[in-house]
Design an enzyme around this catalytic site. Structure first.
Site, mmCIF file in Angstrom:
data_model
loop_
_atom_site.group_PDB
_atom_site.id
_atom_site.type_symbol
_atom_site.label_atom_id
_atom_site.label_comp_id
_atom_site.label_asym_id
_atom_site.label_seq_id
_atom_site.Cartn_x
_atom_site.Cartn_y
_atom_site.Cartn_z
ATOM 1 N N CYS A 59 -6.336 0.808 6.920
ATOM 2 C CA CYS A 59 -5.165 -0.076 6.859
ATOM 3 C C CYS A 59 -4.550 -0.124 8.252
ATOM 4 O O CYS A 59 -4.048 0.894 8.735
ATOM 5 C CB CYS A 59 -4.144 0.446 5.840
ATOM 6 S SG CYS A 59 -2.648 -0.552 5.751
ATOM 7 N N GLY A 60 -4.622 -1.277 8.892
ATOM 8 C CA GLY A 60 -4.202 -1.387 10.290
ATOM 9 C C GLY A 60 -2.694 -1.330 10.452
ATOM 10 O O GLY A 60 -2.173 -0.516 11.239
ATOM 11 N N GLU A 76 -5.273 -10.016 0.253
ATOM 12 C CA GLU A 76 -5.827 -8.671 0.407
ATOM 13 C C GLU A 76 -6.455 -8.162 -0.890
ATOM 14 O O GLU A 76 -5.906 -8.352 -1.985
ATOM 15 C CB GLU A 76 -4.736 -7.684 0.840
ATOM 16 C CG GLU A 76 -4.333 -7.805 2.291
ATOM 17 C CD GLU A 76 -3.623 -6.567 2.792
ATOM 18 O OE1 GLU A 76 -3.916 -5.466 2.290
ATOM 19 O OE2 GLU A 76 -2.766 -6.704 3.687
ATOM 20 N N GLN A 129 0.834 -1.204 0.000
ATOM 21 C CA GLN A 129 0.000 0.000 0.000
ATOM 22 C C GLN A 129 0.871 1.257 0.000
ATOM 23 O O GLN A 129 2.041 1.216 0.422
ATOM 24 C CB GLN A 129 -0.917 0.056 1.247
ATOM 25 C CG GLN A 129 -2.155 -0.820 1.169
ATOM 26 C CD GLN A 129 -1.930 -2.252 1.607
ATOM 27 O OE1 GLN A 129 -1.088 -2.517 2.479
ATOM 28 N NE2 GLN A 129 -2.658 -3.176 1.004
ATOM 29 N N HIS A 158 -14.183 -7.632 5.015
ATOM 30 C CA HIS A 158 -13.439 -8.878 5.268
ATOM 31 C C HIS A 158 -14.365 -10.087 5.205
ATOM 32 O O HIS A 158 -15.507 -10.024 5.684
ATOM 33 C CB HIS A 158 -12.767 -8.821 6.642
ATOM 34 C CG HIS A 158 -11.614 -7.855 6.693
ATOM 35 N ND1 HIS A 158 -10.323 -8.218 6.352
ATOM 36 C CD2 HIS A 158 -11.566 -6.528 6.970
ATOM 37 C CE1 HIS A 158 -9.531 -7.166 6.453
ATOM 38 N NE2 HIS A 158 -10.268 -6.122 6.814
ATOM 39 N N CYS A 169 -1.848 -8.626 7.606
ATOM 40 C CA CYS A 169 -2.931 -7.665 7.341
ATOM 41 C C CYS A 169 -3.515 -7.271 8.691
ATOM 42 O O CYS A 169 -4.083 -8.115 9.389
ATOM 43 C CB CYS A 169 -3.994 -8.312 6.449
ATOM 44 S SG CYS A 169 -5.402 -7.235 6.102
ATOM 45 N N GLY A 170 -3.370 -5.995 9.056
ATOM 46 C CA GLY A 170 -3.796 -5.556 10.384
ATOM 47 C C GLY A 170 -5.302 -5.627 10.559
ATOM 48 O O GLY A 170 -5.813 -6.213 11.525
ATOM 49 N N ASN A 223 -11.389 -8.419 1.343
ATOM 50 C CA ASN A 223 -10.152 -9.046 1.809
ATOM 51 C C ASN A 223 -10.496 -10.451 2.311
ATOM 52 O O ASN A 223 -11.467 -10.604 3.075
ATOM 53 C CB ASN A 223 -9.551 -8.220 2.952
ATOM 54 C CG ASN A 223 -9.150 -6.826 2.509
ATOM 55 O OD1 ASN A 223 -8.140 -6.639 1.839
ATOM 56 N ND2 ASN A 223 -9.959 -5.825 2.850
ATOM 57 N N GLY A 227 -7.200 -7.328 8.774
ATOM 58 C CA GLY A 227 -7.548 -8.747 8.619
ATOM 59 C C GLY A 227 -7.390 -9.505 9.920
ATOM 60 O O GLY A 227 -8.207 -10.374 10.253
#
Ligand SMILES: N[C@H](CCC[C@H](N)C(=O)O)C(=O)O
Length: 293
Positions: A75-76, A221, A46, A172, A230-231, A203, A233
């Site tokens: 976005c984590g 993702e 990203q 998700h 993936c945070g 995702n 996620g």
């Protein structure tokens, strides 16, 4: 156009970070794709753009583009890198900042041990807000929650999987697997990501429950393919596991890129806390193709 950037990673999910606090770069979708390209650009999952405060009481705005150039809501892992970035660049003197993304305001905080904790806000379960089109589907019940059958149409025979569906600001679909190492991530990931029942794509999480406080997770993702972590996620997978009665309130998530710790009380409306690493890899400059504008 020559622009400076900072390369960062959070549990192996990697980012190009751009400082737009003194003026917007007005990049095109093709230029975001070039930045993310691992051959013709810098390479990242990203692109994170750091922008000035959008309103009183909020310190910054943070805009996220996937490797495919599409802008997304949240976005984590990026949020952890974001707060490390603004602190290290002297853009704030605070250890905890309030930052607005497309999906709302989150609050990342630098911890004394060098990790970063982010209040990721409350998970969203209303299907139309994910968004997920459940028309004509009968859910499978699991205690107080449900999972949904999703027909994946490869050549033949078609496969139907069972997914938990929720949003962490971004969509998700989480499925339980016996072993993440043998899970069909590359085969099923793209079919789930682009499934017609997810109008904004999705995702795709593959969750292995080791015990009630340890899981393993792989995520295909949206707009980036499989990432090392993936945070959002990890947040979505743990919330799904808790709601399905499989997990306790604090879970260590083993991803291919490192460990994220997720906490959620299980009460609807309660925030999800995510803790993990945020690392600056290098600083650089790139010549962005003008004709990509
Ligand atoms: N691919 C995601 C955005 C990045 C999420 C992920 N890198 C994270 O750490 O949460 C989406 O399209 O919603």
């Amino acid at each position: 156009m020559r622009i400076p950037f900072t390369k960062m990673q959070g549990a192996g999910n990697d980012f190009v970070v751009l400082d737009e606090t003194r003026g917007l770069l007005h990049l095109s979708r093709a230029q975001y794709r070039q930045l993310a390209d691992r051959h013709f650009g810098v390479g990242a999952d990203q692109i994170l753009s750091v922008r000035p405060s959008p309103a009183p009481g909020i310190d910054f705005e943070y805009v996220i583009h996937n490797a495919d150039g599409g802008e997304v809501e949240q976005c984590g892992n990026g949020a952890r890198c974001f707060v490390r970035y603004v602190r290290d660049k002297g853009l704030t003197g605070k250890d905890s900042v309030r930052v607005r993304t497309m999906s709302g305001v989150i609050e990342p905080r630098l911890d004394a041990d060098g990790r970063v904790t982010v209040d990721m806000g409350a998970p969203v379960f209303e299907l139309q807000l994910v968004p997920f089109d459940a028309a004509g589907l009968s859910p499978q019940s699991h205690g107080s929650w449900q999972t949904w059958p999703l027909a994946l149409a490869p050549a033949a025979p078609s496969t139907t999987i069972s997914v938990a569906v929720l949003s962490m600001g971004n969509p998700h679909a989480v499925q339980l697997v016996a072993d993440v190492e043998t899970a069909p991530v590359a085969a099923q990931g793209p079919m789930i990501e682009n499934h017609a029942r997810f109008p904004r794509r999705v995702n795709a999480g593959f969750l292995q429950v080791v015990d009630r406080s340890h899981v393993k997770l792989r995520v295909w993702e949206r707009g980036a393919g499989e990432t090392l972590a993936c945070g959002t996620g990890a947040c979505a997978a743990v919330v799904a596991g808790i709601r399905l009665g499989l997990l306790d309130a604090r879970v260590d998530v083993q991803t291919r890129g490192g460990v994220l710790t997720i906490e959620w009380s299980g009460r609807e409306g309660a925030p999800v806390l995510m803790t993990g690493p945020a690392v600056t890899v290098y600083e650089g400059e790139i010549n962005l193709d003008e004709n990509n504008a």
